[in-house]
Scaffold this active site. Structure first.
Site, PDB file in Angstrom:
ATOM      1  N   PHE A  97       0.861  -1.183   0.000  1.00 49.04           N
ATOM      2  CA  PHE A  97       0.000   0.000   0.000  1.00 49.04           C
ATOM      3  C   PHE A  97       0.893   1.228   0.000  1.00 49.04           C
ATOM      4  CE2 PHE A  97      -2.205   3.616   1.674  1.00 49.04           C
ATOM      5  CZ  PHE A  97      -3.379   3.604   0.962  1.00 49.04           C
TER       6      PHE A  97
ATOM      7  N   ASP B 216       9.372   2.948   2.185  1.00 47.91           N
ATOM      8  CA  ASP B 216       8.170   3.742   2.473  1.00 47.91           C
ATOM      9  C   ASP B 216       7.876   3.592   3.959  1.00 47.91           C
ATOM     10  OD1 ASP B 216       5.663   4.772   2.903  1.00 47.91           O
ATOM     11  OD2 ASP B 216       4.758   3.918   1.096  1.00 47.91           O
TER      12      ASP B 216
ATOM     13  N   LYS C  71       2.369  11.143   7.152  1.00 48.33           N
ATOM     14  CA  LYS C  71       1.508  10.914   8.310  1.00 48.33           C
ATOM     15  C   LYS C  71       1.948  11.666   9.569  1.00 48.33           C
ATOM     16  CE  LYS C  71      -1.154   7.026   6.762  1.00 48.33           C
ATOM     17  NZ  LYS C  71      -0.710   6.128   5.726  1.00 48.33           N
TER      18      LYS C  71
HETATM   19  C1  LIG Z   1      -0.886   6.215   4.254  1.00 46.96           C
HETATM   20  C2  LIG Z   1       0.218   5.670   3.429  1.00 46.96           C
HETATM   21  C3  LIG Z   1       0.561   6.233   2.203  1.00 46.96           C
HETATM   22  C4  LIG Z   1      -0.246   7.344   1.564  1.00 46.96           C
HETATM   23  O1  LIG Z   1      -0.341   8.475   2.347  1.00 46.96           O
HETATM   24  P1  LIG Z   1      -1.478   9.574   2.056  1.00 46.96           P
HETATM   25  O2  LIG Z   1      -1.099  10.724   2.941  1.00 46.96           O
HETATM   26  O3  LIG Z   1      -2.790   8.949   2.455  1.00 46.96           O
HETATM   27  O4  LIG Z   1      -1.417   9.889   0.611  1.00 46.96           O
HETATM   28  C5  LIG Z   1       1.645   5.716   1.529  1.00 46.96           C
HETATM   29  N1  LIG Z   1       2.356   4.693   2.032  1.00 46.96           N
HETATM   30  C6  LIG Z   1       2.053   4.122   3.217  1.00 46.96           C
HETATM   31  C7  LIG Z   1       2.888   2.994   3.731  1.00 46.96           C
HETATM   32  C8  LIG Z   1       0.968   4.570   3.953  1.00 46.96           C
HETATM   33  O5  LIG Z   1       0.636   3.977   5.101  1.00 46.96           O
END
Ligand SMILES: *Cc1c(COP(=O)(O)O)cnc(C)c1O
Length: 411
Positions: free
Chosen positions: A153, A238, A267
């Site tokens: 994700f 990520d 985040k």
């Molecule tokens: C939440 C998330 C994203 C995307 O972040 P947004 O601010 O919602 O665009 C990307 N990678 C990971 C691992 C995430 O948990």
């Protein structure tokens, strides 16, 4: 001609039920929220319109690692609101240098590209990796590939959902950008086989959050580091959800003492106040970008930089990482005690857990609804799995109480 005036009638306060009903005709249905309407929050507690209190065990998918309205973050935001909020990057602002220096120091990397949302950080990372592949690695034009993991994700833009294997996220949104190869997560042999002279980068989550808090085997991240080094491609981690204290360390890659070439953060970087994300990388990597080749109207704005700097200051104390590690043991013990009593399995690191519930007891959604009635907010991921990720400010007593609520919800 005078503009028509419209008087807005004074509205009586609306109940949770009325507000939920009012949303449906006017709000896109891309979410299916639990039936609670939050109106106020402080620390680990949120309060709904009727004044009912709930323990927040989701923490905005880890955007609220420091709890709701952490005093130091709110103060930094207030102070900045009184000075300057936006300049665009057409001009310098007096908060950005400190934010970038702080983030470089916190992560041990050299250069920072400030963006806003997580998906933007991922998109930006992909662009930088491709440019690096052409300029530095010498990949022929438009041939660069990026290797990603099954179950990933990384966000919701068209490029990103194009390499997702979640049908709900992907189907109906094509055509998708080429240049991605998917290998199974936690499988080094498959990763090695996918790397070749066109590989720009390997993009993975050190722990897959949305997939259900999947923690790879010990040695996987070290192996990814080794394989990417040998191939001469970039390792992009990520850490948008796993980073910034959640797992008991500043970054989840620290559990294997691995240093990626590029980190994606988001985040919690915005302290639960404003969207703040960043690509952080070695100078040889982020240095490939020149003026005009990338940008963002809001990226690096002074309000975001002020809040982000305050977040970095909180993390620099090490207190939140320590709390996540210590209370993570309480969380693990509590879940171990529930295993066999409605919990069929769980994966946990720091204050982050994916908990598989016996499907006979209900879907993850149904368990989440039962926990809501118990005064605890959680979110299901897939099927009968729920995730627990409270603010790192939660106390031992509050965590134990949440585990008690889970036990009752399973009973
Ligand atoms: C939440 C998330 C994203 C995307 O972040 P947004 O601010 O919602 O665009 C990307 N990678 C990971 C691992 C995430 O948990």
């Amino acid at each position: 001609m005078t503009a028509p005036t419209r008087t807005v009638p004074a509205q009586a306060p609306r109940s949770s039920a009325e507000l939920i009903q009012a949303e449906s005709p006017v709000l896109a249905h891309n979410y299916h929220p639990l039936p609670v309407v939050v109106a106020r929050a402080e620390g680990v507690w949120v309060e709904d319109v009727e004044g009912r209190r709930y323990l927040d065990m989701l923490a905005g998918y880890s955007a609220l690692n420091f709890g709701h309205r952490h005093p130091a973050l709110i103060e930094a935001a207030h102070r900045q609101l009184d000075q300057l909020t936006l300049t665009s990057r057409a001009f310098h602002n007096d908060r950005l240098a400190g934010f970038a220096e702080g983030l470089a120091e916190l992560t041990g990397l050299d250069m920072v590209l400030p963006m806003n949302t997580g998906a933007e950080a991922v998109e930006s990372g992909i662009k930088v990796a491709r440019k690096w592949a052409y300029d530095v690695k010498g990949v022929p034009a438009d041939r660069a590939t990026i290797v990603v993991a099954g179950g990933n994700f990384h966000g919701r833009t068209t490029t990103i959902v194009g390499f997702s294997d979640d049908d709900t996220a992907r189907v109906g949104f094509g055509p998708f950008a080429p240049g991605f190869r998917t290998v199974p997560y936690n499988d080094l042999a498959a990763l090695e086989a996918a790397l070749d002279e066109t590989t720009a980068a390997v993009l993975i989550e050190p722990i897959q959050g949305e997939a259900g808090v999947l923690i790879p085997d010990d040695g996987y991240l070290t192996g990814v580091r080794e394989l990417t080094r040998r191939n001469g491609c970039l390792f992009i981690a990520d850490e948008i959800q796993s980073g910034l204290g959640r797992t008991g360390t500043t970054l989840a890659v620290e559990h294997e003492s691995v240093v990626p070439d590029m980190l994606l953060l988001g985040k919690a970087l915005g302290g639960g106040i404003v969207p703040v994300s960043a690509v952080v990388a070695r100078r040889e990597v982020l240095g490939v970008l020149g003026p005009g080749q990338h940008g963002s109207t809001f990226g690096g704005n002074p309000l975001a930089a002020a809040v982000g700097s305050a977040v970095i200051e909180l993390l620099a104390t090490g207190e939140f990482q320590r709390r996540a590690a210590e209370l993570g043991a309480v969380l693990r013990d509590g879940l171990a005690a529930l295993t066999g009593k409605g919990v069929t399995g769980f994966r946990a690191r720091g204050l982050w857990a994916g908990v598989d519930i016996d499907p006979a007891l209900g879907t993850g959604r149904e368990i989440s609804e039962r926990l809501l009635k118990e005064g605890v907010l959680v979110k299901d991921t897939h099927g009968s799995t729920i995730r627990l990720a409270p603010p790192l400010t939660i106390t031992d007593g509050e965590l134990t109480s949440a585990l008690g609520s889970l036990e009752r919800a399973l009973g």
